[in-house]
Design a protein around this motif. Structure first.
Motif, PDB file in Angstrom:
ATOM      1  N   SER A  71      -7.636  11.329 -52.912  1.00 46.26           N
ATOM      2  CA  SER A  71      -8.429  11.843 -53.135  1.00 46.26           C
ATOM      3  C   SER A  71      -9.810  10.199 -53.922  1.00 46.26           C
ATOM      4  N   GLU A  72      -8.857   9.059 -54.551  1.00 47.34           N
ATOM      5  CA  GLU A  72      -9.090   8.463 -55.649  1.00 47.34           C
ATOM      6  C   GLU A  72      -8.102   7.067 -55.095  1.00 47.34           C
ATOM      7  N   ARG A  73      -8.970   5.505 -55.459  1.00 43.83           N
ATOM      8  CA  ARG A  73      -8.054   4.837 -55.279  1.00 43.83           C
ATOM      9  C   ARG A  73      -8.798   3.521 -55.875  1.00 43.83           C
ATOM     10  N   ASN A  74      -7.919   2.766 -56.250  1.00 38.27           N
ATOM     11  CA  ASN A  74      -8.533   1.385 -56.583  1.00 38.27           C
ATOM     12  C   ASN A  74      -7.777  -0.087 -56.566  1.00 38.27           C
ATOM     13  N   GLU A  75      -7.438  -0.998 -56.675  1.00 39.63           N
ATOM     14  CA  GLU A  75      -6.641  -1.985 -56.108  1.00 39.63           C
ATOM     15  C   GLU A  75      -4.506  -1.964 -56.652  1.00 39.63           C
ATOM     16  N   GLU A  76      -4.539  -1.195 -57.915  1.00 41.82           N
ATOM     17  CA  GLU A  76      -3.992  -0.797 -58.285  1.00 41.82           C
ATOM     18  C   GLU A  76      -3.479   1.025 -58.378  1.00 41.82           C
ATOM     19  N   GLU A  77      -3.968   1.307 -58.135  1.00 35.97           N
ATOM     20  CA  GLU A  77      -3.224   3.154 -58.108  1.00 35.97           C
ATOM     21  C   GLU A  77      -4.372   3.668 -56.887  1.00 35.97           C
ATOM     22  N   ILE A  78      -3.718   5.075 -56.177  1.00 38.24           N
ATOM     23  CA  ILE A  78      -4.150   5.768 -55.377  1.00 38.24           C
ATOM     24  C   ILE A  78      -4.150   6.840 -55.991  1.00 38.24           C
ATOM     25  N   ILE A  79      -5.209   7.418 -55.758  1.00 34.20           N
ATOM     26  CA  ILE A  79      -4.342   9.701 -56.751  1.00 34.20           C
ATOM     27  C   ILE A  79      -4.251  10.447 -55.449  1.00 34.20           C
ATOM     28  N   LEU A  80      -3.270  11.267 -54.985  1.00 38.45           N
ATOM     29  CA  LEU A  80      -2.901  12.491 -53.806  1.00 38.45           C
ATOM     30  C   LEU A  80      -3.349  13.083 -54.890  1.00 38.45           C
ATOM     31  N   CYS A  81      -4.450  14.319 -54.290  1.00 39.74           N
ATOM     32  CA  CYS A  81      -5.000  15.318 -55.041  1.00 39.74           C
ATOM     33  C   CYS A  81      -4.815  16.820 -54.669  1.00 39.74           C
ATOM     34  N   LYS A  82      -4.275  17.944 -55.181  1.00 44.94           N
ATOM     35  CA  LYS A  82      -4.377  19.357 -53.817  1.00 44.94           C
ATOM     36  C   LYS A  82      -4.760  19.954 -55.306  1.00 44.94           C
ATOM     37  N   ASN A  83      -5.431  20.706 -54.939  1.00 44.02           N
ATOM     38  CA  ASN A  83      -5.935  22.275 -56.079  1.00 44.02           C
ATOM     39  C   ASN A  83      -5.840  23.379 -55.475  1.00 44.02           C
ATOM     40  N   ASP A  84      -5.195  24.805 -55.526  1.00 48.66           N
ATOM     41  CA  ASP A  84      -5.607  25.758 -55.346  1.00 48.66           C
ATOM     42  C   ASP A  84      -5.686  26.651 -55.810  1.00 48.66           C
ATOM     43  N   LYS A  85      -5.779  28.302 -55.580  1.00 47.77           N
ATOM     44  CA  LYS A  85      -5.736  28.808 -56.227  1.00 47.77           C
ATOM     45  C   LYS A  85      -4.628  29.215 -58.064  1.00 47.77           C
ATOM     46  N   HIS A  86      -3.269  28.390 -57.270  1.00 46.99           N
ATOM     47  CA  HIS A  86      -2.012  29.438 -58.307  1.00 46.99           C
ATOM     48  C   HIS A  86      -1.372  27.305 -58.999  1.00 46.99           C
ATOM     49  N   ASP A  88      -2.848  23.274 -59.553  1.00 45.10           N
ATOM     50  CA  ASP A  88      -3.495  21.873 -59.407  1.00 45.10           C
ATOM     51  C   ASP A  88      -2.588  21.021 -58.949  1.00 45.10           C
ATOM     52  N   PHE A  89      -2.534  20.279 -58.304  1.00 39.32           N
ATOM     53  CA  PHE A  89      -1.566  18.745 -58.820  1.00 39.32           C
ATOM     54  C   PHE A  89      -2.368  17.403 -58.419  1.00 39.32           C
ATOM     55  N   GLN A  90      -2.247  16.398 -59.152  1.00 36.90           N
ATOM     56  CA  GLN A  90      -2.139  14.901 -58.836  1.00 36.90           C
ATOM     57  C   GLN A  90      -1.207  14.227 -58.642  1.00 36.90           C
ATOM     58  N   VAL A  91      -0.895  12.899 -57.535  1.00 30.72           N
ATOM     59  CA  VAL A  91      -0.216  12.016 -58.141  1.00 30.72           C
ATOM     60  C   VAL A  91      -0.480  10.685 -58.352  1.00 30.72           C
ATOM     61  N   GLY A  92       0.101  10.117 -58.504  1.00 31.55           N
ATOM     62  CA  GLY A  92      -0.649   8.381 -59.107  1.00 31.55           C
ATOM     63  C   GLY A  92      -0.144   7.787 -58.667  1.00 31.55           C
ATOM     64  N   ILE A  93       0.094   7.170 -57.552  1.00 32.22           N
ATOM     65  CA  ILE A  93       0.732   5.881 -56.863  1.00 32.22           C
ATOM     66  C   ILE A  93       0.140   4.582 -57.441  1.00 32.22           C
ATOM     67  N   TYR A  94       0.919   4.230 -58.272  1.00 28.02           N
ATOM     68  CA  TYR A  94       0.507   2.764 -59.492  1.00 28.02           C
ATOM     69  C   TYR A  94       1.538   1.223 -58.621  1.00 28.02           C
ATOM     70  N   CYS A  95       1.242   0.310 -58.952  1.00 26.92           N
ATOM     71  CA  CYS A  95       2.086  -0.961 -58.413  1.00 26.92           C
ATOM     72  C   CYS A  95       0.626  -2.096 -58.594  1.00 26.92           C
ATOM     73  N   SER A  96       1.575  -2.712 -60.321  1.00 30.11           N
ATOM     74  CA  SER A  96       0.297  -3.469 -60.796  1.00 30.11           C
ATOM     75  C   SER A  96       0.260  -5.221 -59.897  1.00 30.11           C
ATOM     76  N   LYS A  97      -0.321  -5.854 -60.887  1.00 29.15           N
ATOM     77  CA  LYS A  97      -0.688  -7.362 -59.902  1.00 29.15           C
ATOM     78  C   LYS A  97       0.377  -7.836 -59.955  1.00 29.15           C
ATOM     79  N   GLN A  98       0.779  -8.922 -59.487  1.00 27.83           N
ATOM     80  CA  GLN A  98       2.186  -9.472 -59.496  1.00 27.83           C
ATOM     81  C   GLN A  98       2.009 -10.536 -60.888  1.00 27.83           C
ATOM     82  N   GLU A  99       2.429 -10.482 -62.124  1.00 29.94           N
ATOM     83  CA  GLU A  99       2.707 -11.776 -62.851  1.00 29.94           C
ATOM     84  C   GLU A  99       3.882 -12.204 -63.078  1.00 29.94           C
ATOM     85  N   GLU A 100       4.340 -13.052 -62.772  1.00 32.61           N
ATOM     86  CA  GLU A 100       5.110 -14.016 -62.974  1.00 32.61           C
ATOM     87  C   GLU A 100       6.596 -13.473 -62.031  1.00 32.61           C
TER      88      GLU A 100
END
Length: 142
Positions: A71-86, A88-100
């Motif tokens: 349902s949405e995204r940026n460079e570090e995160e993707i959101i999966l979203c599903k809403n129904d009558k029973h 609603d859930f969201q799943v966020g997949i996050y991955c930071s930029k590499q530091e050191e």
């Protein structure tokens, strides 16, 4: 840092699986998504098919795939979203930029119950959810 999943809080249920990693090359949220939700091991695919067969008579929709849930995204995160009558859930997949050489990675699940049936359904799948997300996440970030 504010993550995309923060706007779905507070919720009735929330969990997060995370790991700090030092990969040979930087990982992306798209890579973790592909590994977790598109390349199921056979036992996980079998469980997903079983879940779909069980929920169909209850009037809940089975999943045909996860790509259409993004349902949405940026460079570090993707959101999966599903809403129904029973529920609603969201799943966020996050991955930071590499530091050191290190990256923070995580998968966050957020659930809001819309009625009693949503609570019952989630009670039934909660244990499988915890097991499967943990296994799939570890497989994706190893």
């Amino acid at each position: 840092m504010i993550k995309l999943t923060d706007k779905y809080l507070p919720a009735d249920y929330c969990d997060i699986v995370s790991k700090r990693i030092k990969p040979d090359k930087p990982l992306s949220p798209d890579y973790i998504f592909e590994q977790m939700f598109c390349n199921f091991p056979k036992p996980v695919a079998w469980l997903m098919n079983l879940r779909n067969a069980i929920v169909k008579p209850l009037g809940l929709k089975g999943d045909s795939g996860f790509r259409e849930l993004v349902s949405e995204r940026n460079e570090e995160e993707i959101i999966l979203c599903k809403n129904d009558k029973h529920l609603d859930f969201q799943v966020g997949i996050y991955c930071s930029k590499q530091e050191e050489g290190w990256q923070e990675t995580s998968v966050t699940t957020v659930v809001k119950f819309n009625n009693f049936q949503g609570r019952l359904y989630f009670i039934g799948i909660w244990m499988f959810h915890k097991l499967m997300v943990g296994i799939l996440f570890r497989k994706a970030v190893r």
